[in-house]
Enzyme design. Structure first.
Site, PDB file in Angstrom:
ATOM      1  N   HIS A  83       0.828  -1.204   0.000  1.00  0.00           N
ATOM      2  CA  HIS A  83       0.000   0.000   0.000  1.00  0.00           C
ATOM      3  C   HIS A  83       0.861   1.253   0.000  1.00  0.00           C
ATOM      4  CE1 HIS A  83       0.517  -0.423   4.468  1.00  0.00           C
ATOM      5  NE2 HIS A  83       0.582   0.902   4.411  1.00  0.00           N
TER       6      HIS A  83
ATOM      7  N   GLU B  13      -2.575   9.777 -12.188  1.00  0.00           N
ATOM      8  CA  GLU B  13      -2.403   9.628 -13.615  1.00  0.00           C
ATOM      9  C   GLU B  13      -3.223   8.436 -14.098  1.00  0.00           C
ATOM     10  OE1 GLU B  13       1.136   9.292 -16.972  1.00  0.00           O
ATOM     11  OE2 GLU B  13       1.551   8.651 -14.923  1.00  0.00           O
TER      12      GLU B  13
ATOM     13  N   ARG C 142      -1.915  11.119   3.607  1.00  0.00           N
ATOM     14  CA  ARG C 142      -2.554  11.847   4.713  1.00  0.00           C
ATOM     15  C   ARG C 142      -3.650  12.717   4.117  1.00  0.00           C
ATOM     16  NH1 ARG C 142       0.753  10.802   8.944  1.00  0.00           N
ATOM     17  NH2 ARG C 142       2.981  10.618   8.505  1.00  0.00           N
TER      18      ARG C 142
ATOM     19  N   HIS D 149       2.732  11.406  -8.320  1.00  0.00           N
ATOM     20  CA  HIS D 149       1.368  10.985  -8.586  1.00  0.00           C
ATOM     21  C   HIS D 149       1.213   9.488  -8.343  1.00  0.00           C
ATOM     22  CE1 HIS D 149       3.486  10.438 -12.458  1.00  0.00           C
ATOM     23  NE2 HIS D 149       2.784   9.318 -12.514  1.00  0.00           N
TER      24      HIS D 149
ATOM     25  N   ASN E  35      -5.246  12.440  10.567  1.00  0.00           N
ATOM     26  CA  ASN E  35      -4.734  12.759  11.896  1.00  0.00           C
ATOM     27  C   ASN E  35      -5.644  13.813  12.502  1.00  0.00           C
ATOM     28  OD1 ASN E  35      -2.178  11.190  12.056  1.00  0.00           O
ATOM     29  ND2 ASN E  35      -1.754  12.336  10.199  1.00  0.00           N
TER      30      ASN E  35
ATOM     31  N   GLU F 139      -3.762   3.584   1.667  1.00  0.00           N
ATOM     32  CA  GLU F 139      -4.119   3.825   3.060  1.00  0.00           C
ATOM     33  C   GLU F 139      -4.368   5.322   3.187  1.00  0.00           C
ATOM     34  OE1 GLU F 139      -1.871   4.287   7.311  1.00  0.00           O
ATOM     35  OE2 GLU F 139      -1.165   2.677   5.999  1.00  0.00           O
TER      36      GLU F 139
END
Length: 130
Positions: free
Chosen positions: A5, A124, A9, A76, A62, A58
């Site tokens: 993965h 992309e 954020r 990208h 936060n 993922e």
């Protein structure tokens, strides 16, 4: 070895999950909230993600952080699609933002386009038989 993965954020987890599921066609694979550590995360991907041999994203929120500076190092995410123009039309109709219209890559013949997610990350689209 294989990539499992990539973590991004995000400033609003629900908004990010809606974008990647509703607009990009991924599935919400699992999510967790960790109030003691002050973060929540969701994993999205195509099919069943890692179970199908696919990499996952993922999405991590936060607590208290609504925006991140993406910096100049990030480039990208790349996704193979069978019809870049048709995919862009669908993404646009669902409210997504196309930042580079479909067309051949500079100096080549591969058809690409770019989409931007709600947090500013570039995606992309590369035309390939999928």
């Amino acid at each position: 070895m294989k990539i499992l993965h990539t973590m991004l954020r995000v400033g609003d987890l629900n908004r990010a999950v809606r974008f990647y599921t509703d607009i990009m066609g991924m599935n919400l694979l699992r999510s967790t909230d960790r109030p003691e550590q002050k973060y929540s995360m969701a994993f999205v991907g195509y099919g069943r993600g890692n179970q199908d041999g696919q990499a996952e994203l993922e999405l991590t929120f936060n607590y208290g952080v609504e925006q991140y500076a993406l910096g100049t190092a990030y480039g990208h995410i790349a996704i193979a699609v069978s019809d870049v123009a048709g995919t862009c039309e669908r993404i646009r109709a669902l409210g997504g933002t196309i930042t580079r219209e479909p067309g051949p890559v500079a100096g080549g013949t591969t058809v690409i386009a770019f989409v931007q997610d709600p947090d500013g990350y570039k995606i992309e689209l590369i035309e390939r038989v999928t």
